[in-house]
Design a protein around this motif. Structure first.
Motif, PDB file in Angstrom:
ATOM      1  N   ASN A   1       0.822  -1.208   0.000  1.00 52.19           N
ATOM      2  CA  ASN A   1       0.000   0.000   0.000  1.00 52.19           C
ATOM      3  C   ASN A   1       0.856   1.259   0.000  1.00 52.19           C
ATOM      4  O   ASN A   1       0.571   2.237  -0.708  1.00 52.19           O
ATOM      5  N   GLU A   2       1.933   1.240   0.780  1.00 52.44           N
ATOM      6  CA  GLU A   2       2.788   2.414   0.888  1.00 52.44           C
ATOM      7  C   GLU A   2       3.631   2.649  -0.361  1.00 52.44           C
ATOM      8  O   GLU A   2       3.907   3.793  -0.721  1.00 52.44           O
ATOM      9  N   ASN A   3       4.029   1.564  -1.029  1.00 54.97           N
ATOM     10  CA  ASN A   3       4.969   1.703  -2.145  1.00 54.97           C
ATOM     11  C   ASN A   3       4.367   1.498  -3.530  1.00 54.97           C
ATOM     12  O   ASN A   3       4.956   1.936  -4.534  1.00 54.97           O
ATOM     13  N   PHE A   4       3.203   0.840  -3.594  1.00 55.41           N
ATOM     14  CA  PHE A   4       2.639   0.526  -4.904  1.00 55.41           C
ATOM     15  C   PHE A   4       1.178   0.960  -5.058  1.00 55.41           C
ATOM     16  O   PHE A   4       0.497   0.494  -5.974  1.00 55.41           O
ATOM     17  N   ASN A   5       0.714   1.871  -4.178  1.00 58.52           N
ATOM     18  CA  ASN A   5      -0.663   2.338  -4.354  1.00 58.52           C
ATOM     19  C   ASN A   5      -0.851   2.992  -5.724  1.00 58.52           C
ATOM     20  O   ASN A   5      -1.905   2.882  -6.344  1.00 58.52           O
ATOM     21  N   TRP A   6       0.197   3.651  -6.221  1.00 57.33           N
ATOM     22  CA  TRP A   6       0.135   4.287  -7.542  1.00 57.33           C
ATOM     23  C   TRP A   6      -0.071   3.258  -8.653  1.00 57.33           C
ATOM     24  O   TRP A   6      -0.727   3.556  -9.672  1.00 57.33           O
ATOM     25  N   LEU A   7       0.483   2.036  -8.487  1.00 55.86           N
ATOM     26  CA  LEU A   7       0.364   1.018  -9.527  1.00 55.86           C
ATOM     27  C   LEU A   7      -1.077   0.512  -9.630  1.00 55.86           C
ATOM     28  O   LEU A   7      -1.596   0.311 -10.734  1.00 55.86           O
ATOM     29  N   TYR A   8      -1.725   0.314  -8.474  1.00 57.71           N
ATOM     30  CA  TYR A   8      -3.128  -0.105  -8.495  1.00 57.71           C
ATOM     31  C   TYR A   8      -3.995   0.970  -9.153  1.00 57.71           C
ATOM     32  O   TYR A   8      -4.871   0.675  -9.967  1.00 57.71           O
ATOM     33  N   VAL A   9      -3.744   2.237  -8.792  1.00 59.40           N
ATOM     34  CA  VAL A   9      -4.499   3.352  -9.368  1.00 59.40           C
ATOM     35  C   VAL A   9      -4.268   3.423 -10.875  1.00 59.40           C
ATOM     36  O   VAL A   9      -5.212   3.602 -11.665  1.00 59.40           O
ATOM     37  N   LEU A  10      -3.015   3.279 -11.301  1.00 57.82           N
ATOM     38  CA  LEU A  10      -2.684   3.324 -12.729  1.00 57.82           C
ATOM     39  C   LEU A  10      -3.364   2.195 -13.487  1.00 57.82           C
ATOM     40  O   LEU A  10      -3.965   2.408 -14.557  1.00 57.82           O
ATOM     41  N   THR A  11      -3.295   0.982 -12.954  1.00 61.49           N
ATOM     42  CA  THR A  11      -3.877  -0.184 -13.636  1.00 61.49           C
ATOM     43  C   THR A  11      -5.380  -0.038 -13.819  1.00 61.49           C
ATOM     44  O   THR A  11      -5.925  -0.307 -14.896  1.00 61.49           O
ATOM     45  N   ILE A  12      -6.054   0.382 -12.758  1.00 62.64           N
ATOM     46  CA  ILE A  12      -7.503   0.538 -12.808  1.00 62.64           C
ATOM     47  C   ILE A  12      -7.905   1.549 -13.878  1.00 62.64           C
ATOM     48  O   ILE A  12      -8.799   1.309 -14.702  1.00 62.64           O
ATOM     49  N   ASN A  13      -7.238   2.696 -13.893  1.00 61.41           N
ATOM     50  CA  ASN A  13      -7.602   3.756 -14.833  1.00 61.41           C
ATOM     51  C   ASN A  13      -7.211   3.415 -16.269  1.00 61.41           C
ATOM     52  O   ASN A  13      -7.956   3.712 -17.209  1.00 61.41           O
ATOM     53  N   LEU A  14      -6.054   2.781 -16.451  1.00 58.04           N
ATOM     54  CA  LEU A  14      -5.656   2.343 -17.790  1.00 58.04           C
ATOM     55  C   LEU A  14      -6.642   1.315 -18.344  1.00 58.04           C
ATOM     56  O   LEU A  14      -6.983   1.350 -19.537  1.00 58.04           O
ATOM     57  N   SER A  15      -7.087   0.412 -17.482  1.00 60.87           N
ATOM     58  CA  SER A  15      -8.048  -0.612 -17.916  1.00 60.87           C
ATOM     59  C   SER A  15      -9.341   0.029 -18.402  1.00 60.87           C
ATOM     60  O   SER A  15      -9.901  -0.367 -19.436  1.00 60.87           O
ATOM     61  N   PHE A  16      -9.825   1.016 -17.656  1.00 61.42           N
ATOM     62  CA  PHE A  16     -11.053   1.701 -18.059  1.00 61.42           C
ATOM     63  C   PHE A  16     -10.870   2.420 -19.391  1.00 61.42           C
ATOM     64  O   PHE A  16     -11.708   2.303 -20.296  1.00 61.42           O
TER      65      PHE A  16
END
Length: 540
Positions: free
Chosen positions: A60-75
């Motif tokens: 959560n501290e180091n890769f929260n940006w990756l989850y956010v990026l993946t979700i938005n790119l997928s959409f």
């Protein structure tokens, strides 16, 4: 032809005795890893809990940006291919026809993808989100509903639609095995038929099994809490065992009868019962308040769609909040893509990419936001009217929040009982439909991608899910179930990376396929013109 021969070679490595047709590597390794994890979780509950909590916190501290990026790119990716010329490509080829009508398709899609989230979190989440990070706040009183829509709406469904299109295309159009391994054919080519493909499928099986077993175990506890609150049935391991056995038994019957019978009929019944219950709550509850809340909240959600969706916490308190809510949800949705995405692909042959892209995002988002607003706005209204009674119920036992709302919202005790009973039936059906569709997916994955594996094998995996939930619940309790849930969420990180890679490879393959689609379209039009010319010439 070469790929079909390689598929046959893959299937020839399956174990084919006693009514089974399993890929030995995927089945045995998955079973060993599941067993090892359960033993570790039960034998060392505190160590396992601490270990996986620390891993989750680190991600959560180091890769929260990756989850956010993946979700938005997928959409964005799904939106682009849906509205572009690529959206005209059909899963199954130019002449393929849909196997299920729209109502059946949507019913099965909702039942697999939503689960009990509507009824479990719908009442509670708007109250939870009365306090959110400053970066998500617009100053509106409807920010809490906006955040709930963000967690359950278009972003989550885009993931499922993306995997459904990718797997459906490679399986139906490219004649590859109906298995998660096929998504990576453009990257590793024929290696998907060997050990690399087996590893990918094993990873997917673990995510599906752990996810379903956790939901089944926690769901039994939630249903038990509701039955205790409404009917006075004691909260005990015995009752929870009975519930898991009953749900597993019904799910087994459903998965044996196949998609066209058991799964489809249960999903349709589930959709109708849930719809009637929600409509009744809308009419009996604070109708005007619910409708006004929905209109205002949906406007705010659309306005802040990318602003809220791209929010990535940096302050310590905000990171903690986002890890508890947004990152947790999105990691969970990502880790469930092998299950829900594969199932949607399984029922989507004959539909165009545009139908799936729009169908898995637009309508589900509208319906789930309406459903959760009916419950959430009713909960907020009742909570404010009666001095915080719903918040007290949530803090005490979230599973009772909806039943507590019925108690204060409906004057008639008899009607309260009717609403509560129907709600419990709807929750049970959601678990059954998730379990049977999940068993079907595991069956596909462990057979190397076969869609017609033996009924014995379907029964085996349906029972395995129930046994995993029972063993963890009885021996490790809720703490063990939550540890497994943490493990499932952790799998969201590698799946996030794989989804980004898959988007790139899928776009390349779809461009090639579109040229063939256009050629077939022109050929079909030419044949029609030739037929018209022949008809005119004949009449003359």
């Amino acid at each position: 032809m070469e790929k079909e021969n390689l598929s046959k070679k893959l299937y020839s490595r399956n174990f084919k005795k006693w009514g089974f047709d399993m890929n030995l590597f995927v089945s045995i390794v998955s079973a060993i890893l599941v067993l090892a994890f359960i033993i570790f979780t039960i034998a060392k509950p505190e160590l396992s809990k601490t270990t996986f909590n620390n891993i989750n916190n680190g991600l959560n501290e180091n890769f929260n940006w990756l989850y956010v990026l993946t979700i938005n790119l997928s959409f964005i990716f799904l939106l682009v291919i849906g509205i572009s010329k690529l959206g005209r490509i059909k899963l199954g080829g130019f002449t393929a026809k849909p196997e299920y009508n729209n109502f059946s398709w949507y019913a099965m899609l909702f039942s697999a993808g939503i689960g009990i989230g509507i009824f479990f979190y719908g009442v509670a989440e708007p109250i939870y989100h009365e306090s959110i990070p400053q970066g998500l706040s617009s100053g509106s009183t409807f920010d809490n509903f906006k955040v709930m829509y963000m967690h359950w709406g278009a972003h989550a469904w885009a993931l499922y639609g993306l995997v459904a299109i990718g797997l459906g295309y490679f399986a139906y159009n490219k004649k590859l095995p109906f298995s998660f391994r096929s998504l990576f054919y453009p990257l590793i080519k024929d290696k998907i038929f060997g050990i690399w493909g087996d590893i990918i499928d094993t990873f997917a099986v673990l995510a599906v099994l752990f996810g379903l077993a956790t939901s089944l175990g926690l769901g039994a506890k939630q249903i038990n809490s509701g039955m205790n609150y409404v009917f006075g049935i004691p909260v005990s391991s015995t009752v929870q065992i009975i519930l898991i056995v009953i749900i597993t038994f019904i799910a087994t019957l459903s998965v044996v009868s196949g998609i066209s019978k058991g799964i489809k009929l249960l999903s349709q019944a589930n959709t109708i019962i849930s719809g009637v219950l929600l409509l009744a709550i809308l009419l009996i509850g604070p109708t005007v308040y619910i409708l006004s809340t929905y209109m205002s909240s949906m406007g705010l959600y659309i306005k802040d769609f990318f602003g809220a969706g791209l929010f990535t916490a940096t302050a310590a308190d905000d990171i903690s909040w986002q890890g508890t809510w947004t990152v947790f949800y999105w990691a969970w949705w990502i880790s469930w893509t092998p299950f829900v995405g594969t199932f949607i692909a399984r029922i989507s042959k004959g539909r165009t990419i545009r139908e799936i892209a729009i169908g898995t995002v637009a309508l589900p988002t509208v319906i789930i936001t309406i459903a959760m607003t009916i419950l959430g706005a009713s909960g907020v209204y009742t909570n404010d009217l009666h001095g915080g009674v719903i918040k007290q119920a949530i803090d005490s036992n979230i599973a009772t929040a909806m039943f507590e709302m019925f108690r204060y919202m409906i004057d008639s005790k008899a009607l309260q009982m009717v609403f509560s009973f129907v709600a419990i039936i709807a929750i049970v059906l959601f678990f059954v439909t998730s379990s049977d569709s999940g068993s079907l997916v595991v069956d596909n994955l462990t057979s190397g991608g076969k869609q017609d594996s033996p009924k014995t094998q379907r029964v085996f995996w349906a029972l395995m899910e129930g046994l995993i939930a029972l063993s963890v619940l009885l021996l490790g309790g809720e703490a063990a179930l939550k540890t497994i849930q943490s493990a499932v969420v952790i799998t969201g990180l590698p799946f996030a990376i794989l989804l980004i890679i898959m988007m790139y490879s899928l776009s390349k393959e779809l461009k090639k396929s579109y040229k063939k689609h256009e050629y077939n379209t022109i050929l079909k039009l030419k044949r029609r013109m030739d037929k018209l010319d022949d008809d005119v010439e004949y009449k003359q």
